[in-house]
Motif scaffolding. Sequence first.
Motif, mmCIF file in Angstrom:
data_model
loop_
_atom_site.group_PDB
_atom_site.id
_atom_site.type_symbol
_atom_site.label_atom_id
_atom_site.label_comp_id
_atom_site.label_asym_id
_atom_site.label_seq_id
_atom_site.Cartn_x
_atom_site.Cartn_y
_atom_site.Cartn_z
ATOM 1 N N PHE A 3 0.839 -1.203 0.000
ATOM 2 C CA PHE A 3 0.000 0.000 0.000
ATOM 3 C C PHE A 3 0.870 1.248 0.000
ATOM 4 N N PRO A 4 0.549 2.207 -0.868
ATOM 5 C CA PRO A 4 1.355 3.431 -0.905
ATOM 6 C C PRO A 4 1.222 4.226 0.394
ATOM 7 N N THR A 6 0.455 7.151 2.610
ATOM 8 C CA THR A 6 -0.624 8.107 2.352
ATOM 9 C C THR A 6 -0.632 9.214 3.394
ATOM 10 N N LEU A 8 -2.928 12.154 4.835
ATOM 11 C CA LEU A 8 -4.295 12.668 4.842
ATOM 12 C C LEU A 8 -4.361 13.907 5.721
ATOM 13 N N THR A 41 -11.850 -0.677 10.633
ATOM 14 C CA THR A 41 -11.375 0.425 9.786
ATOM 15 C C THR A 41 -10.671 -0.120 8.536
ATOM 16 N N VAL A 42 -9.380 -0.396 8.656
ATOM 17 C CA VAL A 42 -8.598 -0.756 7.465
ATOM 18 C C VAL A 42 -8.772 -2.211 7.049
ATOM 19 N N LEU A 49 0.602 -2.018 6.615
ATOM 20 C CA LEU A 49 0.416 -0.579 6.415
ATOM 21 C C LEU A 49 1.758 0.145 6.436
ATOM 22 N N ILE A 54 -2.720 6.722 7.607
ATOM 23 C CA ILE A 54 -3.692 5.632 7.743
ATOM 24 C C ILE A 54 -3.389 4.845 9.012
ATOM 25 N N VAL A 58 -6.286 6.623 10.881
ATOM 26 C CA VAL A 58 -7.492 5.948 10.377
ATOM 27 C C VAL A 58 -7.758 4.681 11.185
ATOM 28 N N THR A 83 -13.797 8.776 8.931
ATOM 29 C CA THR A 83 -14.083 7.399 8.508
ATOM 30 C C THR A 83 -15.557 7.235 8.138
#
Lengths: 388, 388
Positions: A3-4, A6, A8, A41-42, A49, A54, A58, A83
């Motif tokens: 996963f890149p 991120t 936010l 959540t994820v 991760l 995130i 997140v 979320t």
Amino acid sequence: MIFPKTRLNLSGDRFTVIYRLTGSDETEAQTKAEGICLEQTVEVPLHLLANDTIRADVVGRIESFTTLADNHFEAAISYALETLGSELTQLLNVVFGNSSMQPCIRVERINFSDALLQQFQGPRFGRAGIRKVLGVNKRPLLCTALKPMGLSAEALAGLAYQFAFGGIDIIKDDHGLANQSFAPFQERMQRCAAAVNEGSQKSGYRSIYVPNITGPANQIIDRAFEAKQAGAGGVMLAPGLTGLDVLRQLAEDDSFALPIFSHPAWQGSLVSHPRQGLSHRVVFGQLPRLAGADATIYVNYGGRFSFSRQACRGIVEETGTAMGQLKPIFPTPGGGMTLAKLPEMIEFYGHDVILLIAGGLYGHGPDLGKSCREFRQFLEQAGTGVVQ
Amino acid sequence: MIFPKTRLNLSGDRFTVIYRLTGSDETEAQTKAEGICLEQTVEVPLHLLANDTIRADVVGRIESFTTLADNHFEAAISYALETLGSELTQLLNVVFGNSSMQPCIRVERINFSDALLQQFQGPRFGRAGIRKVLGVNKRPLLCTALKPMGLSAEALAGLAYQFAFGGIDIIKDDHGLANQSFAPFQERMQRCAAAVNEGSQKSGYRSIYVPNITGPANQIIDRAFEAKQAGAGGVMLAPGLTGLDVLRQLAEDDSFALPIFSHPAWQGSLVSHPRQGLSHRVVFGQLPRLAGADATIYVNYGGRFSFSRQACRGIVEETGTAMGQLKPIFPTPGGGMTLAKLPEMIEFYGHDVILLIAGGLYGHGPDLGKSCREFRQFLEQAGTGVVQ
């Protein structure tokens, strides 16, 4: 990384869910709490991760973890407001979507943030609004239900007239009245609305008719507006059958603007397991109020149903406690209420309650009008302080 | 009598609900069964009813009563078809509306009548229809989920492309992807649909993208059609969050006509109590199939969730058993599946299954495309009989 990484730009606002956990020891329960943070959540293992927003914001966050008793623990887990994307369906999902399928987790309470509550309009009427509609300042309100399923619309309207003439404040459809051939929705609703308004005019008491608009997803809103047009004073909806969000949709609609009564059908299963599911206060208190119900119907303790005094107390608390700008709503207990039980009910619930009495009224005596007047008189005396 | 004597012209058609009851003895359980007959229909004591059709035919009827073991009993209770008024919401209500709030009653199964089933269109695609869309005749199908929540629409589309290029049959949104600011529904859905179609063209494998359209009551249908227009191959909906009936509405809509995947979020609480609530087979088998889901997602046994092998077996049975004119649908177990577990999965489920593998795929290795090809290759070999 799969996963890149991120970045936010989140508000920092979070709401918190109180989960009760059961486990063989603290370590197991702690692991379970950490699992909830991901699951809700994820939904991927933490090590997948990146070291990014995130992972940091997140993923749910354990704000506190407490041992309540042997094998019983409480975890307060917070989630980022973002979320939810401002959606009630997604709120339910983040609170307990997948974790509802994991063992030994129970949702005890949701601690909403003010920012979250500001995304909801909540109840349009609430306690004060319903009192104003009915012109009753202080005493407990009286509600009954039209039944049984199988009667014609005309026969149901006959009962509705008697109830209104007898001074029952709120005359609702039984939740079993849907759109059956023996009393189709439109005919029943129109006849009953007219009958209640007629009985009310003749008696001088102010009564409202509240039809059950629970039905197919694509007909609920239409039924609500048909009811309004026919002179109904409110509507009833069972969110367990229809989904909760349509109640919100209706409550927020300025062109509708009638009181909404939430019915508990189907939702008993959500609260029946003491160590799983959700608490009564969440299902019958916090959620209907958040969605915008003005009154929440539920089953009373001590009757044929399984709710405890404590469960009912929890519901009542959530109907009235501070909740941002959201108005307090009416707890509306029903099931097994008789005239003889009213003093206890008033002692337990106080005056800010709608007492739903159906079987107890039908079975009180052969003269329905006389029974209505007896119940009403009792509550009027209670309202002036004669009883308490 | 309080209620007028009523003559109804009923069809005589009845459907039956199997309730499991727990009680201290047979008499208590029998009384409970008699209580259900009233509670789920007329909701008044029997002695208040006239000697009429309501008492004879609208009140539920105990068709059989069996002692299963000490304190465990089974009652088959039938209801007149007309109690439903052809509505799915009212079916739920008659099956378990108020009784869900009474102690020690569990819904084990619904025995639909043919006349009842004829009121529902059911799944438009079913197993054969989804196989045709994907061009896969025999082997188990492979499904994965786009996540985590927090990624941008662009990043999710990047994953979607890799999955399609790697040959995953069905690429769905994680149910946690709603309409959040970091990946708004429209943008995400359009990007992912395009990415899947592009990856699919490049690889030569046929893949479909299935966005999550769970959302506000007044936006679900719009989202479904936007997804169709953008080239999605199906949609996913969580009836526990939205209500089940909107799934039916969508399934019956000839102008929509894409496969619908039902997601179990929130509904774990309905099945968690062994002596209350409903059985897994009802909630994740019978009901979504009746409403028209083409595949029912649920959590697999043996992983981090609480469903047993037996519960999963019950769900699978209901997806495939004879059910009037309603097509068989795909059981779609997910949760904790890895490449190493696939042989066991195929042994348990056979070939008529969609295997939902997300974490197991993301965590399989650093090269997502390579992981996809390994999983796909395994299933292709299984499909030709090499494995089994």
